[in-house]
Design a protein around this motif. Structure first.
Motif, PDB file in Angstrom:
ATOM      1  N   ILE A 158       1.009  -1.014  -0.123  1.00 19.96           N
ATOM      2  CA  ILE A 158       0.180  -0.038   0.040  1.00 19.96           C
ATOM      3  C   ILE A 158       0.844   1.308  -0.080  1.00 19.96           C
ATOM      4  O   ILE A 158       2.007   1.424   0.930  1.00 19.96           O
ATOM      5  N   LYS A 159       0.555   2.304  -0.835  1.00 16.44           N
ATOM      6  CA  LYS A 159       1.234   3.570  -0.969  1.00 16.44           C
ATOM      7  C   LYS A 159       0.022   4.640  -1.047  1.00 16.44           C
ATOM      8  O   LYS A 159      -0.909   4.194  -1.664  1.00 16.44           O
ATOM      9  N   GLU A 160       0.296   5.676  -0.308  1.00 12.43           N
ATOM     10  CA  GLU A 160      -0.712   6.860  -0.477  1.00 12.43           C
ATOM     11  C   GLU A 160      -1.026   6.936  -1.778  1.00 12.43           C
ATOM     12  O   GLU A 160      -0.021   7.358  -2.412  1.00 12.43           O
ATOM     13  N   GLY A 161      -2.082   7.369  -2.333  1.00 14.48           N
ATOM     14  CA  GLY A 161      -2.346   7.751  -3.641  1.00 14.48           C
ATOM     15  C   GLY A 161      -2.371   6.599  -5.003  1.00 14.48           C
ATOM     16  O   GLY A 161      -2.418   6.988  -5.892  1.00 14.48           O
ATOM     17  N   GLU A 162      -2.059   5.233  -4.418  1.00 14.97           N
ATOM     18  CA  GLU A 162      -1.556   4.338  -5.303  1.00 14.97           C
ATOM     19  C   GLU A 162      -2.730   3.289  -5.328  1.00 14.97           C
ATOM     20  O   GLU A 162      -2.944   3.054  -4.303  1.00 14.97           O
ATOM     21  N   TRP A 172       6.027   2.473   0.405  1.00 11.61           N
ATOM     22  CA  TRP A 172       5.324   1.373   0.064  1.00 11.61           C
ATOM     23  C   TRP A 172       5.647   0.654   1.384  1.00 11.61           C
ATOM     24  O   TRP A 172       6.403   0.808   1.843  1.00 11.61           O
ATOM     25  N   LYS A 173       4.165  -0.049   1.770  1.00 14.91           N
ATOM     26  CA  LYS A 173       4.257  -0.893   3.171  1.00 14.91           C
ATOM     27  C   LYS A 173       3.359  -1.921   2.929  1.00 14.91           C
ATOM     28  O   LYS A 173       2.353  -1.901   2.042  1.00 14.91           O
ATOM     29  N   LEU A 174       3.825  -3.099   3.318  1.00 17.68           N
ATOM     30  CA  LEU A 174       3.273  -4.469   3.061  1.00 17.68           C
ATOM     31  C   LEU A 174       2.392  -4.351   4.514  1.00 17.68           C
ATOM     32  O   LEU A 174       2.779  -4.554   5.743  1.00 17.68           O
ATOM     33  N   GLU A 175       1.048  -4.795   4.057  1.00 22.89           N
ATOM     34  CA  GLU A 175      -0.176  -4.750   5.207  1.00 22.89           C
ATOM     35  C   GLU A 175      -0.890  -5.939   4.958  1.00 22.89           C
ATOM     36  O   GLU A 175      -1.089  -6.436   3.750  1.00 22.89           O
ATOM     37  N   THR A 176      -1.394  -6.544   5.996  1.00 19.69           N
ATOM     38  CA  THR A 176      -2.355  -7.734   5.989  1.00 19.69           C
ATOM     39  C   THR A 176      -3.667  -6.885   5.587  1.00 19.69           C
ATOM     40  O   THR A 176      -4.023  -5.848   6.151  1.00 19.69           O
TER      41      THR A 176
END
Length: 178
Positions: A69-73, A91-95
């Motif tokens: 997840i990335k803001e605006g993407e 970019w962050k990896l989230e469940t």
């Protein structure tokens, strides 16, 4: 002495697969527990989900899959066999949990993916081993099918026995009619 010019190679060298200063792990933020879990580079998303769900408390919503997840993407979803990758800055990896997913798609019932994790032998990574099939429980239907198969075997044996006992009579009948 004159310097000899070396011919230039028209094929560029292959790029490095991993930057030497990049970490050897990826971090996944678990929304259910709020904790950040670290996994080795090259870990499959299904294995990571299995380990994350294994460490959750009872009653906490299970993780279904992992998204970058990335803001605006647009988020990038990882399937069970996809390798976890860090996409860089922002970019962050989230469940994604059952609760979040159920709110988006109320008309469809989505079950969490069950991943079979094979037992590793000699410390090897489980994905390099063949999956060990679990043995289902024995039911009354299974036992009934076995008895039915045994009865069919005896019936077939009786038919062959009768055919062999009457074979000489059949041969005499065929020879006499010719």
């Amino acid at each position: 002495m004159a310097e000899e010019e070396l011919p230039s190679n028209p094929i560029p060298p292959p790029p490095l697969l991993q930057h030497p200063l990049s970490p050897k792990f990826v971090e996944v933020i678990c929304k259910s527990s709020g904790r950040t879990r670290r996994f080795a580079a090259g870990t499959e998303a299904g294995f990571a989900i299995y380990l994350i769900n294994k460490k959750l408390d009872i009653g906490v919503p299970l993780a279904l899959h992992i998204e970058a997840i990335k803001e605006g993407e647009e988020p990038i979803s990882f399937g069970p066999t996809a390798v976890l990758v860090d996409y860089g800055d922002g970019w962050k990896l989230e469940t994604v949990t059952e609760v979040e997913f159920a709110g988006v798609l109320k008309e469809r019932v989505v079950q969490p993916t069950k991943v079979k994790i094979p037992k590793s032998i000699g410390g090897a990574h489980p994905s390099s081993e063949r999956a060990v099939a679990s043995q289902p429980g024995i039911s009354f239907v299974y036992i009934g099918k076995i008895f039915l198969a045994i009865i069919f075997i005896f019936v077939l044996a009786a038919v062959f026995t009768l055919a062999l006992e009457n074979l000489p009579t059949l041969i005499l009948f065929i020879n006499s009619s010719m």
